[in-house]
Motif scaffolding. Structure first.
Motif: not given
Length: 200
Positions: A1-14
């Motif tokens: 869950m941590i990694l999923c939210s990490l990648v999601t956050s970075l992707s949405f910031l981009g």
């Protein structure tokens, strides 16, 4: 869950950076470029990719290649946002200089109000990028140290502070909406109306 939210956050910031870029440089074609179908596809793709990354990370958690891929992803997102934000900031600065040179502000098709709005938008994006780097940087430094020097005394000492690093990542998700809200006149007015309405 941590990694999923990490990648999601970075992707949405981009994705937000790309959206702001299109808003500024392709304002007249915005609705033809950023269609509802493309937005839904991008959101779905980001979530699916994030879940795939998190599963891959769990399955191959002992592999340094996975960690290096994550670090590469972070650097790619950082460079993407940095490049877009710098370009937007340079344009906004140029338009603000035009306004200072000509008080009427009508040049190259931009009104003073548009140029000031672009400058405010660029400043907001710069703040977001700075906070992004401060909040996410320590975590990716943590990953880099895991790969480069996992048994070094300094690295072992740094690993003890992972909880602080994790709190910083969460803090980034909390502070970004606040910055958007208080840097936007429309959002401030809406919040004020909601508070006044509730108090009555």
């Amino acid at each position: 869950m941590i990694l999923c939210s990490l990648v999601t956050s970075l992707s949405f910031l981009g994705a937000i950076a790309v959206d702001r870029y299109v808003t500024i440089f392709y304002a007249l074609r915005y609705h033809s470029i950023i269609t509802q179908c493309r937005v839904v596809s991008a959101i779905t793709g980001i979530w699916l990719a994030s879940m795939a990354c998190s599963i891959t990370f769990i399955v191959f958690s002992d592999s340094h290649i996975v960690i290096l891929c994550l670090i590469g992803f972070f650097i790619s997102m950082l460079l993407l946002m940095l490049g877009l934000y710098i370009h937007m900031f340079v344009l906004a600065r140029k338009h603000s200089q035009i306004i200072m040179a000509q008080q009427k502000g009508v040049r190259r098709g931009f009104s003073p109000h548009q140029a000031v709005a672009k400058l405010r938008g660029a400043i907001t994006l710069t703040m977001l990028l700075g906070i992004f780097f401060v909040c996410w940087g320590p975590f990716f430094l943590h990953l880099t140290l895991i790969v480069s020097c996992p048994k070094h005394p300094f690295c072992r000492e740094y690993f003890k502070y992972f909880n602080i690093t994790f709190v910083l990542m969460i803090f980034n998700s909390i502070i970004d909406p606040i910055i958007y809200a208080f840097r936007s006149r429309e959002l401030r007015k809406t919040l004020k109306d909601i508070v006044l309405c509730c108090s009555q």
